[in-house]
Design an enzyme around this catalytic site. Sequence first.
Site, short mmCIF file in Angstrom:
data_model
loop_
_atom_site.label_atom_id
_atom_site.label_comp_id
_atom_site.label_asym_id
_atom_site.label_seq_id
_atom_site.Cartn_x
_atom_site.Cartn_y
_atom_site.Cartn_z
N PHE A 128 63.66 97.96 -12.03
CA PHE A 128 63.42 98.14 -10.61
C PHE A 128 62.67 96.90 -10.15
CE2 PHE A 128 61.08 99.56 -6.87
CZ PHE A 128 62.12 100.10 -6.13
N ASP A 197 57.50 101.87 -17.75
CA ASP A 197 57.57 102.38 -16.39
C ASP A 197 58.31 103.73 -16.46
OD1 ASP A 197 58.55 103.12 -13.87
OD2 ASP A 197 58.57 101.04 -13.17
N LYS A 223 58.80 111.51 -7.16
CA LYS A 223 60.19 111.79 -7.52
C LYS A 223 60.24 113.16 -8.20
CE LYS A 223 60.99 106.82 -8.09
NZ LYS A 223 61.79 106.51 -6.91
#
Lengths: 401, 401
Positions: A128, A197, A223
């Site tokens: 990301f 991550d 999320k």
Amino acid sequence: MNDLQRRAAALDSADPLAKHRELFALDDTETVYLDGNSLGALPRHVPERVADVITRQWGELRIRSWDESGWWTAPERIGDRIAPLVGAAAGQVVVGDSTSVNIFKAVVGAARLAPESRDEILVDASTFPTDGYIADSAARMTGRRVVPVAPADLPAALGARTAAVLVNHVDYRTGRRHDLAGLTAAAHQAGALAVWDLCHSAGALPVGLDEHGVDFAVGCTYKYLNGGPGSPAFLYVAERHQAAFDSPLPGWNSHTDPFGMTPGYAPADGAARGRVGTPDILSMLALEAALDVWEGVGVEDVREKSLALTDFFLECVETYVPEGRVASVTPTAHEERGSQVSLRCEDGTDASAVMRELIARGVVGDFRRPDVLRFGFTPLYVGFADAERAARVLGEVLAGA
Amino acid sequence: MNDLQRRAAALDSADPLAKHRELFALDDTETVYLDGNSLGALPRHVPERVADVITRQWGELRIRSWDESGWWTAPERIGDRIAPLVGAAAGQVVVGDSTSVNIFKAVVGAARLAPESRDEILVDASTFPTDGYIADSAARMTGRRVVPVAPADLPAALGARTAAVLVNHVDYRTGRRHDLAGLTAAAHQAGALAVWDLCHSAGALPVGLDEHGVDFAVGCTYKYLNGGPGSPAFLYVAERHQAAFDSPLPGWNSHTDPFGMTPGYAPADGAARGRVGTPDILSMLALEAALDVWEGVGVEDVREKSLALTDFFLECVETYVPEGRVASVTPTAHEERGSQVSLRCEDGTDASAVMRELIARGVVGDFRRPDVLRFGFTPLYVGFADAERAARVLGEVLAGA
């Protein structure tokens, strides 16, 4: 009812997590929400809890709430609520700041634990973007350089110059799950530290931070943890590194005696060393409330359902979508899959237009450039009938119906 | 009614801001709240606005709210709401992250605009501790060193080695207002940049960032701006520095094309370059709602009342408090005073015990070690009768009554 619909109904009735959907504000039966990998749905009880935080804790108790309502200790307390979901013992996770800011703390922290001769930070090349940008800054500010490496090539790239590796547990675009245990072991074997991550795995699948000896980890709470838009991220620093963890953001909240307000910095022990400034209490306590939906649920149960859901969705796509229109970029092997399915549009079909039409028809996923349709499956509130419907509507949209 | 009480009543009836108090949840007439310099009181309309953000924007629109509810642009939009309160034209203020994190961005940003030969960062020696801790980290990570200097000695300390100065506009402990215009001009004359911490002045008195040519500024929104516990801070980067501002926290939200999700970082123009990660929407939109209380009010009006309030409080203290029991550490000269009064307990009186007793009697200020009683005056909701009562109760407590 066709065969897939009958199977979906049977799977939903046999699903021990099915009742959890009622805990969420998902009353609009016209919508299938498959974007919980971007913003988790609202747990039904959160508004009332936040109203109490605002009206009573802030409005009536005001400054007293820092003690009396437990505001001051919220970052560690909520960290300890998240810890079991990522396989961490208590005292190693602290909540606060954004994912990006925590990536900075973790990468700088890891780099500073390495000897200067280890001048490279390997970063998952498909990461990301924020991880790469922030790792570049962390490298620049600690006299290192970032080397982007495809995750599959990481074991070969590790060496005597590697200070740390930063890898996404699950790739945000493809939904591919990387081998946390294996890569962490490989990093350690090379004398490097592993920073993970967990944005797309926390709350979606077992992580096993302690079990696999991860050094640092960062994760998102809006999320699969449903903490609300932009809810604070979390930082894990393995207990064995806490005493040497040298944060680049030594704000007063990480001082061992914050209210001493002394000019000299003396870092707190434990997870609190990862704190920086005053915590954003409204966002933080909304997250704390949201975590109540995990009561009695283990992340292993969630994983089992997640794989069943994504398997079933892929099967439905195969049935409903005309051949050659989409290709899954999410691996079929369970151990390589997160909790989303990403489909690439083939034949030059405009994926963004497809997603707009899906949303117009009540199937909410999202689009990632240039050609990817993402469908996130949050097992706490997504069911098999949702998966069937999403695939069916996708087939209709692609058939131009 | 004694003379001071009669005067307080007259001052309150003549006060054009008196009606603003009704905008705040301050129904408990037993309490005088003089801690708005730590946590501002709750504006009455905020709970309903946050409930809408949670229930409708998050709960019903979910991911669509990033566009449809203006979540994505909130950091700059709210920055532009704060800008006039600190004397900044639009497009220079962005909201997000904690004060500490923004101090890091500002000090690193300023240091990077200076030539390497300028290797010193001067920091106000009486600064709120986080500024000093973070400046140390910023200096260490940009090859500089911090030199703590008493604010009065700053002009003499500036020189060819000074990259930047970091000063608090109003000292958190003494309530002393430093000379922003004069120190900024002196810094510029020495070829250095001026970074101001506005935590105790934003919303309390005119700042004049543009007028005085300030380079960078950071401020808090949960004190005189009443944004709620831990509401996000703001960062000001003067327009002339924006194109060269090199943030140490280049998160994806500061990318010129965040959804391009490209591996290379290309910073956004304007205030957005100060963004980092995903904004904490609940805290941020509570702040946005809270700023509505400024409608029709200028910070100059607030300043006029603030000085009248603190003058009157000091006069009441002189009348009510037995001689020699407290001494004001807040300057009497208006141009040297912020919006609080700090009284040091003399004769070895335990200031923390005094504050506990004051709070028990409904006068809420706070205590700062080792011996300071702080009383913050937020003109939007504190009146002259409050000031009289606080001083009277303080006199009673100190007299042992």
